[in-house]
Design a protein around this motif. Structure first.
Motif, PDB file in Angstrom:
ATOM      1  N   SER A 130       0.790  -1.225   0.000  1.00 17.77           N
ATOM      2  CA  SER A 130       0.000   0.000   0.000  1.00 17.77           C
ATOM      3  C   SER A 130       0.822   1.275   0.000  1.00 17.77           C
ATOM      4  O   SER A 130       0.315   2.346  -0.215  1.00 17.77           O
ATOM      5  N   LEU A 131       2.102   1.114   0.250  1.00 19.26           N
ATOM      6  CA  LEU A 131       2.888   2.336   0.310  1.00 19.26           C
ATOM      7  C   LEU A 131       3.311   2.767  -1.080  1.00 19.26           C
ATOM      8  O   LEU A 131       4.155   2.159  -1.717  1.00 19.26           O
ATOM      9  N   GLY A 132       2.666   3.805  -1.539  1.00 22.99           N
ATOM     10  CA  GLY A 132       3.064   4.316  -2.837  1.00 22.99           C
ATOM     11  C   GLY A 132       4.152   5.345  -2.668  1.00 22.99           C
ATOM     12  O   GLY A 132       4.722   5.847  -3.620  1.00 22.99           O
ATOM     13  N   ALA A 133       4.438   5.650  -1.408  1.00 25.86           N
ATOM     14  CA  ALA A 133       5.422   6.700  -1.155  1.00 25.86           C
ATOM     15  C   ALA A 133       6.833   6.167  -1.320  1.00 25.86           C
ATOM     16  O   ALA A 133       7.072   4.972  -1.226  1.00 25.86           O
ATOM     17  N   ASP A 134       7.738   7.063  -1.592  1.00 23.72           N
ATOM     18  CA  ASP A 134       9.144   6.675  -1.662  1.00 23.72           C
ATOM     19  C   ASP A 134       9.901   7.108  -0.433  1.00 23.72           C
ATOM     20  O   ASP A 134      10.902   6.526  -0.056  1.00 23.72           O
ATOM     21  N   PHE A 135       9.401   8.185   0.159  1.00 29.27           N
ATOM     22  CA  PHE A 135      10.048   8.710   1.354  1.00 29.27           C
ATOM     23  C   PHE A 135       9.006   9.049   2.395  1.00 29.27           C
ATOM     24  O   PHE A 135       7.862   9.336   2.063  1.00 29.27           O
ATOM     25  N   VAL A 136       9.428   9.047   3.622  1.00 28.02           N
ATOM     26  CA  VAL A 136       8.546   9.538   4.678  1.00 28.02           C
ATOM     27  C   VAL A 136       9.357  10.472   5.575  1.00 28.02           C
ATOM     28  O   VAL A 136      10.576  10.315   5.706  1.00 28.02           O
ATOM     29  N   VAL A 137       8.639  11.424   6.158  1.00 29.74           N
ATOM     30  CA  VAL A 137       9.254  12.293   7.159  1.00 29.74           C
ATOM     31  C   VAL A 137       8.543  12.002   8.466  1.00 29.74           C
ATOM     32  O   VAL A 137       7.329  12.134   8.558  1.00 29.74           O
TER      33      VAL A 137
ATOM     34  N   MET B  12       9.948  20.443  -2.570  1.00 29.82           N
ATOM     35  CA  MET B  12      11.322  20.069  -2.943  1.00 29.82           C
ATOM     36  C   MET B  12      11.335  19.575  -4.380  1.00 29.82           C
ATOM     37  O   MET B  12      10.414  18.880  -4.812  1.00 29.82           O
ATOM     38  N   PRO B  13      12.378  19.918  -5.135  1.00 29.75           N
ATOM     39  CA  PRO B  13      12.452  19.423  -6.513  1.00 29.75           C
ATOM     40  C   PRO B  13      12.530  17.897  -6.530  1.00 29.75           C
ATOM     41  O   PRO B  13      13.248  17.294  -5.753  1.00 29.75           O
ATOM     42  N   GLY B  14      11.759  17.318  -7.442  1.00 28.31           N
ATOM     43  CA  GLY B  14      11.770  15.860  -7.556  1.00 28.31           C
ATOM     44  C   GLY B  14      10.597  15.213  -6.847  1.00 28.31           C
ATOM     45  O   GLY B  14      10.311  14.034  -7.018  1.00 28.31           O
ATOM     46  N   VAL B  15       9.912  15.977  -5.990  1.00 29.59           N
ATOM     47  CA  VAL B  15       8.766  15.395  -5.278  1.00 29.59           C
ATOM     48  C   VAL B  15       7.517  15.595  -6.115  1.00 29.59           C
ATOM     49  O   VAL B  15       7.120  16.705  -6.415  1.00 29.59           O
ATOM     50  N   GLU B  16       6.893  14.484  -6.477  1.00 30.32           N
ATOM     51  CA  GLU B  16       5.710  14.568  -7.330  1.00 30.32           C
ATOM     52  C   GLU B  16       4.460  14.786  -6.496  1.00 30.32           C
ATOM     53  O   GLU B  16       3.625  15.601  -6.808  1.00 30.32           O
ATOM     54  N   GLU B  17       4.302  13.983  -5.445  1.00 33.67           N
ATOM     55  CA  GLU B  17       3.135  14.113  -4.580  1.00 33.67           C
ATOM     56  C   GLU B  17       3.611  14.111  -3.146  1.00 33.67           C
ATOM     57  O   GLU B  17       4.561  13.418  -2.801  1.00 33.67           O
ATOM     58  N   ALA B  18       2.912  14.833  -2.291  1.00 31.41           N
ATOM     59  CA  ALA B  18       3.239  14.782  -0.864  1.00 31.41           C
ATOM     60  C   ALA B  18       1.935  14.840  -0.094  1.00 31.41           C
ATOM     61  O   ALA B  18       1.011  15.570  -0.468  1.00 31.41           O
ATOM     62  N   THR B  19       1.845  14.089   0.940  1.00 27.94           N
ATOM     63  CA  THR B  19       0.647  14.133   1.772  1.00 27.94           C
ATOM     64  C   THR B  19       1.046  14.092   3.241  1.00 27.94           C
ATOM     65  O   THR B  19       2.020  13.439   3.610  1.00 27.94           O
ATOM     66  N   GLY B  20       0.278  14.828   4.062  1.00 32.41           N
ATOM     67  CA  GLY B  20       0.565  14.843   5.495  1.00 32.41           C
ATOM     68  C   GLY B  20      -0.573  14.183   6.263  1.00 32.41           C
ATOM     69  O   GLY B  20      -1.728  14.257   5.865  1.00 32.41           O
ATOM     70  N   VAL B  21      -0.232  13.535   7.338  1.00 30.90           N
ATOM     71  CA  VAL B  21      -1.241  12.868   8.158  1.00 30.90           C
ATOM     72  C   VAL B  21      -1.155  13.403   9.574  1.00 30.90           C
ATOM     73  O   VAL B  21      -0.072  13.439  10.168  1.00 30.90           O
TER      74      VAL B  21
ATOM     75  N   TYR C 264      -3.907  12.082  -0.219  1.00 27.65           N
ATOM     76  CA  TYR C 264      -3.631  10.784   0.405  1.00 27.65           C
ATOM     77  C   TYR C 264      -3.807   9.597  -0.539  1.00 27.65           C
ATOM     78  O   TYR C 264      -2.930   8.747  -0.629  1.00 27.65           O
ATOM     79  N   PRO C 265      -4.924   9.508  -1.262  1.00 26.92           N
ATOM     80  CA  PRO C 265      -5.110   8.326  -2.111  1.00 26.92           C
ATOM     81  C   PRO C 265      -4.039   8.192  -3.186  1.00 26.92           C
ATOM     82  O   PRO C 265      -3.694   7.088  -3.573  1.00 26.92           O
ATOM     83  N   ALA C 266      -3.503   9.320  -3.632  1.00 25.97           N
ATOM     84  CA  ALA C 266      -2.468   9.241  -4.661  1.00 25.97           C
ATOM     85  C   ALA C 266      -1.212   8.585  -4.109  1.00 25.97           C
ATOM     86  O   ALA C 266      -0.492   7.888  -4.812  1.00 25.97           O
ATOM     87  N   VAL C 267      -0.943   8.820  -2.863  1.00 26.07           N
ATOM     88  CA  VAL C 267       0.283   8.264  -2.270  1.00 26.07           C
ATOM     89  C   VAL C 267       0.054   6.901  -1.641  1.00 26.07           C
ATOM     90  O   VAL C 267       0.908   6.025  -1.692  1.00 26.07           O
ATOM     91  N   PHE C 268      -1.119   6.682  -1.050  1.00 28.02           N
ATOM     92  CA  PHE C 268      -1.319   5.450  -0.299  1.00 28.02           C
ATOM     93  C   PHE C 268      -2.270   4.437  -0.909  1.00 28.02           C
ATOM     94  O   PHE C 268      -2.542   3.419  -0.290  1.00 28.02           O
ATOM     95  N   ARG C 269      -2.775   4.671  -2.103  1.00 29.45           N
ATOM     96  CA  ARG C 269      -3.581   3.653  -2.809  1.00 29.45           C
ATOM     97  C   ARG C 269      -4.522   2.875  -1.896  1.00 29.45           C
ATOM     98  O   ARG C 269      -4.228   1.742  -1.518  1.00 29.45           O
ATOM     99  N   PRO C 270      -5.640   3.456  -1.543  1.00 26.90           N
ATOM    100  CA  PRO C 270      -6.527   2.748  -0.620  1.00 26.90           C
ATOM    101  C   PRO C 270      -7.112   1.470  -1.216  1.00 26.90           C
ATOM    102  O   PRO C 270      -7.405   1.423  -2.396  1.00 26.90           O
ATOM    103  N   ASP C 271      -7.233   0.491  -0.359  1.00 27.46           N
ATOM    104  CA  ASP C 271      -7.763  -0.813  -0.761  1.00 27.46           C
ATOM    105  C   ASP C 271      -9.063  -1.010   0.000  1.00 27.46           C
ATOM    106  O   ASP C 271      -9.063  -1.354   1.179  1.00 27.46           O
ATOM    107  N   TYR C 272     -10.173  -0.798  -0.676  1.00 28.44           N
ATOM    108  CA  TYR C 272     -11.452  -0.842   0.023  1.00 28.44           C
ATOM    109  C   TYR C 272     -12.006  -2.248   0.155  1.00 28.44           C
ATOM    110  O   TYR C 272     -11.769  -3.108  -0.688  1.00 28.44           O
TER     111      TYR C 272
END
Lengths: 248, 848
Positions: free
Chosen positions: B522-529, B551-560, B581-589
């Motif tokens: 489910s993790l579509g992210a490449d990095f996390v902070v 930041m350059p190179g970051v396509e999508e970012a989401t905060g929780v 969020y859905p763009a980064v974490f691909r929800p599975d319903y």
């Protein structure tokens, strides 16, 4: 117990080990009587059932059939606890080997029957000294069995068998592991118990010389009594044995 | 000292057979030691937590917070509380997640910061000052002593604090004493309220009010009054309630500890049983003699029990001493595992008494069967040439196996049922105890089955052994079969320890594996902070969030963002997500949830995790209620989200705006970034490093790094339990030594004959060692099989209710367990082998 009184009686004694085709019939119908003051020897070839007979006489094993009466008490139907108490009060045992508790000294081993009865050791201190003197082990009283010779161990066992003045003393090959001189001493002690204290001594032995000390020899073969002799000497006994062996 | 009574025989026996006595005592010592160690640890933890919580939240009678237990509300409420009749004084505080930065910005320690008013500081928290004073104004800080020492700070020094807005400098004006040494492994600090409100962007905000009542006896009445007057968005609680809730979380951990301690004791009891059986066996003729001389069955049995009693008392006393050392070790391990240091042990008389009593009782119980056996020795044994070897196991393995099967048939489903229910609802101690009983019954059943397995298993190992060890190997296998009962008993003890290790590894491995699969899936992210070490949720200011996202190179970012709501006994983990969020974490319903469910969050809808849905019996269309500073709110459930990453199946997802509006939670605590396909990942990491320079409490992790950290956290915590289980295995290894010694004794004559006909010492020694190996391998193999099955049950059971835990077979632990069988057999066999090899030929051959 006065000399001549009946002490132990067995009637139509049978003992079977195992069952079915592998059953071993050790005793096939034995009836005997032993009286106070008697020194009896039971002889026979191996497999004759003499050790088994001794066990049954000493209430160590129950017969498959027949009666055992000790001092008027019928043993059949008695529970283990009652048998145990009877042994405690009326019997003394001398085995062929491994008589003594290895962790106890000679005098402690002699005192064991007293301790088992729950009686205070102090009451028997005098008797202990008397017996140790009788068997000639006063100087070795504080030694453990592994520090005593075979003969000394047997003598400790005899002292132990005597300490509570039992009615019956049962000895299984008491001289089996001893040299002739030591063996003679042991037999003398047993004899004295019978004659002097009116106790009954029943001894199983294969040694004709030992049997000659007894005043009654019973011959066993194949689980049955096949003969008796009163006050025999050694030659007589050896003759009897030869006759039995050629017959059987 | 001359023997004066029959009972003296027992003492004499113990003294005469020192080595045997020692071996038996070791079982008791280890078992009791573990129990005492664990009980002490348990009590220490409990006391430390209790003291910690009761002090942290102040010496107050009542605490006022937002409804749901936490959240920032307006400080106007403080005046309202002060003006309520019956209130002696009120102390506001603002509890914040901060960080202590020291070591030239290299070290970061998470810190709980309380913003307080100087006049009421002493009421706001119950921690005692050891030096200096509470902060009075400006930028002053009072810090816990332990952290000050870690950071090398003294009064008057400058302290660097990590906040969402960047680092802040404060002057250290006072030191506090915290029970246990640290605030759950973290630092604790107090600063002036205005500073806290500014630095953390909570203008006019407080998160709690400590209230002291005028009349100590009327606290409940005051609580109700405040609850009513303050309205829906608030709740007033007695301090004990909060402490109790915190303590309840410890409960399951403590019970798990006791379970493992129990197995060590169980195995120790096996050892005692084994050793006493051995003694009875060796003394068969002596016992027969005693019976012939007129000792009753009861007398003989009692003497064995008496021996056991003496052993039990000595062993328990020694065990307690050993246990004290063990407790120290466990506390140290616990601190390392959970990053929570406990500085002093709490020795409770209860733990001491329990351990000793348990030790004695278990020893005597373990002695009962050998005692009865001893009594049953017939007087005729005194005259037998060979010691009797017949035992119940020999006579009727089929009856025993039947009983064993029945027990397993009962115990296994019981365990499964309980494991299944364990994860649906918080269960009480009796349910856990019941679960443990289920496992114990299963083990007992398996132990009864082992005798029937000995022959086939030995046959299995025979070719392997003869491959490595030649004819001795085959003989050894045959010997193990010869005394099936004893082999089975010894193997059982080993089986228990090994199977627990394997089962636990299975559970742990499966949970970890499943989490990792989840992340991968489910993790579509490449990095996390996220926070750079385990600590409280660290807030990320909106400005920082923007800087990172752009930041350059970051396509999508989401905060929780997140908040925890407590409503009575029910705890809810609530997460606030934004539209990316859905763009980064691909929800599975789940089935039944529409693909567009996420959109409904904008309108105040909610998504829930599957386990939560099951626990609270809610589905799509139902409403879920939560309490907050703005009162009780309800949210229509738009769907069930299978890959609930943050809440692990029990999460509730609302939109960030909803969270801010209803719970005053505005800042993200976690950022996930998706890099553009052609982005330079290294460059992103470097840039993030630069941005986060002022925020050492946060760090950028790549996916791999994040997963690696989860794994190491997990392992760290598991090591602790492995330590306890390791002791069980060690204790059962002693059982193997005992058994082998017995074997050597029984076969003295045989060994003598072997030596006489030309078997070398080495060969005889190897014979014994091989037998040890066979027994151990049997125990370990059965242990691995049982452990795998048990682990599978645990995993299936815990997964059945919600969080899908796939079964990951613990291959490495299982293989290790099998090999340990080899190792244990050899190690345990050394001493008996030596004594067998040294047999005096002449003595042995004459041995009757």
């Amino acid at each position: 117990m006065r000399a001549g009184d009946e002490v132990v009686r067995v009637e139509d004694l049978e003992k079977v080990y195992g069952s079915g085709p592998t059953a071993v019939r050790a005793l096939k119908g034995i009836s005997l009587e032993f009286r106070a003051g008697e020194f009896a020897a039971i002889m026979g070839p191996s497999g004759s059932g003499k050790s088994t007979l001794l066990h049954v006489l000493g209430a160590l094993e129950e017969p498959s059939a027949g009666r055992v009466v000790v001092g008027g008490t019928n043993l059949s139907g008695l529970k283990d606890r009652e048998l145990t108490l009877l042994r405690r009060a009326r019997m003394g045992f001398v085995f062929q080997f491994f008589n003594l508790i290895p962790t106890l000294t000679a005098e402690e081993n002699v005192m064991l029957p007293v301790l088992i009865s729950g009686v205070k050791a102090a009451k028997y201190e005098e008797r202990l000294d008397e017996l140790l003197a009788l068997v000639g082990l006063e100087k070795r009283r504080g030694h453990r069995p592994d520090e005593l010779s075979g003969g000394e161990q047997q003598r400790v066992a005899i002292a132990r068998a005597l300490i509570r003045r039992p009615d019956v003393i049962l000895a299984d090959e008491p001289t089996g592991n001893l040299d002739s001189k030591t063996g003679a001493g042991v037999l003398q002690l047993l004899g004295t118990s019978a004659t002097r204290y009116d106790q009954t001594v029943v001894m199983v032995t294969h040694d004709a010389r030992a049997a000659a000390v007894a005043n009654r020899v019973i011959f066993l073969a194949d689980g049955r009594v096949v003969g008796e002799a009163l006050d025999p000497d050694e030659d007589e006994i050896l003759e009897r044995i030869k006759t039995l062996e050629s017959a059987g | 000292m001359k023997l004066r009574s029959f009972s003296g025989l027992s003492r004499r026996n113990l003294g005469a057979r020192r080595q045997r006595t020692l071996l038996t005592i070791i079982g008791v010592v280890l078992g009791v030691g573990i129990v005492f160690g664990v009980l002490t640890l348990s009590e220490t933890m409990s006391n430390t937590f209790n003291e910690l919580f009761s002090r942290a939240y102040g010496a107050a009678d009542l605490t006022v917070t937002a409804a749901g237990g936490s959240g920032v509300f307006d400080e106007g409420a403080v005046e309202q509380v002060r003006e309520t009749a019956g209130v002696e004084s009120a102390a506001p505080r603002l509890a914040l997640p901060a960080a202590l930065i020291f070591g030239g910005e290299m070290d970061v320690k998470a810190m709980r910061l309380f913003g307080i008013e100087p006049e009421s500081a002493a009421l706001a928290t119950g921690f005692e000052l050891t030096e200096g004073r509470f902060p009075e104004g400006g930028t002053e800080l009072t810090l816990d002593k332990g952290s000050a020492e870690d950071a090398g700070l003294g009064l008057g020094d400058e302290v660097t604090l990590g906040t969402p807005g960047g680092p802040e400098e404060l002057e250290l004006v006072g030191l506090l004493r915290i029970p246990g040494g640290s605030y759950g492994g973290n630092a604790f600090g107090m600063a002036p309220l205005p500073f806290a409100q500014r630095a953390f962007d909570e203008p006019g905000g407080v998160s709690g009010i400590a209230v002291e009542a005028v009349d100590e006896g009327a606290v409940e009445g005051l609580r109700e009054q405040l609850d009513g007057e303050l309205g829906e968005g608030f709740q007033a609680e007695r301090s004990e309630t909060r402490t109790a809730q915190a303590g309840a979380q410890l409960q399951s951990f403590r019970i798990a500890l006791l379970f493992f301690a129990g197995t060590a004791l169980f195995v120790g009891a096996f050892l005692v049983f084994n050793a006493l059986s051995m003694t009875v066996l060796e003394r068969t003729r002596e016992l027969g003699m005693l019976r012939a001389l007129g000792a009753t069955r009861a007398m003989v049995s009692r003497s064995v029990v008496l021996e056991a009693l003496v052993l039990g008392v000595f062993g328990s006393v020694l065990g307690v001493l050993f246990g004290y050392g063990m407790a120290k070790g466990l506390v140290y391990l616990f601190g390392k595992a959970y990053r929570f240091e406990i500085s002093s042990l709490y020795l409770s008389p209860f733990a001491l008494a329990s351990a000793v009593v348990v030790g004695i009782v278990v020893t005597v119980l373990a002695a009962l069967y050998p005692a009865v056996r001893a009594g049953r020795v017939s007087p005729v044994e005194a005259m037998r040439a060979r010691a009797a070897t017949g035992s119940k196991y020999e006579n009727s393995p089929w009856l025993l196996s039947l009983v064993g099967l029945l027990l397993v048939a009962a115990g296994a489903p019981w365990t499964y049922y309980l494991a299944k229910n364990l994860s649906t609802a918080p269960l009480g101690a009796s349910a856990y105890a019941s679960g443990i009983a289920g496992v114990v019954v299963t083990f007992l059943g398996i132990s009864l089955l082992i005798p029937a397995l000995v022959r086939p298993l030995a046959a299995l190992f025979s070719p392997v052994l003869s491959l490595f060890f030649g004819v001795e190997g085959r003989m050894a296998a045959a010997n193990a079969v010869r005394n099936r009962g004893r082999t089975a008993l010894t193997a059982s003890a080993l089986m228990v320890g090994i199977s627990l290790v394997v089962a636990f590894s299975a559970l742990g491995g499966s949970v970890l594996g499943s989490i990792q699969t989840y992340l991968d899936g489910s993790l579509g992210a490449d990095f996390v902070v996220r926070p750079s070490n385990d600590g409280f949720d660290v807030s990320i200011s909106p400005e920082l969030e923007e800087m990172i996202s752009e930041m350059p190179g970051v396509e999508e970012a989401t905060g929780v963002a997140s908040t925890t709501r407590r409503d009575g006994g029910e705890t809810s983990l609530v997460f606030g997500v934004d539209e990316r969020y859905p763009a980064v974490f691909r929800p599975d319903y789940a089935t039944g949830t529409s693909e567009n469910a996420f959109l409904e969050l904008e309108d105040g809808g909610a998504l829930v995790g599957p386990q939560l849905a099951r626990q609270r019996e809610i589905g799509v269309g139902d409403e879920i209620e939560l309490q907050g500073p703005t009162g009780t709110r309800s949210y229509p459930v738009a769907g069930i989200i299978e890959n609930d990453l943050f809440g692990l199946s029990t999460g509730i997802y609302l939109s960030k705006d909803t969270l801010a509006r209803d719970f005053n939670e505005t800042e993200s605590e976690f950022l996930a970034l998706k890099a553009a396909p052609d982005a330079d990942q290294t460059a992103i990491q470097e840039e993030a490093g630069r941005i986060l320079e002022d925020y050492p409490q946060l760090a950028l992790y790549s996916n791999a790094e994040w997963k690696g950290q989860i794994e190491s956290d997990f392992d760290r915590q598991y090591v602790f339990f492995y330590a306890i289980m390791g002791v069980s295995v060690a204790v059962s290894a002693f059982g193997v030594v005992n058994t082998l010694s017995m074997s050597v004794f029984e076969r003295t004559r045989e060994i003598g004959v072997l030596r006489a006909i030309g078997t070398t010492r080495l060969q005889v020694g190897r014979l014994i060692i091989d037998e040890g190996v066979v027994i151990s391998l049997i125990g370990c193999l059965v242990g691995v099989v049982v452990g795998s099955a048990l682990g599978y049950l645990f995993v299936r059971g815990s997964g059945a209710a919600g969080f899908e835990v796939a079964f990951f077979y613990p291959t490495i632990p299982a293989l290790l367990a099998l090999f340990s069988g080899l190792f244990i057999g050899v190690f345990a066999g050394l001493l008996p082998a030596r004594s067998a090899a040294r047999t005096n030929i002449v003595e042995a051959v004459q041995y009757e």
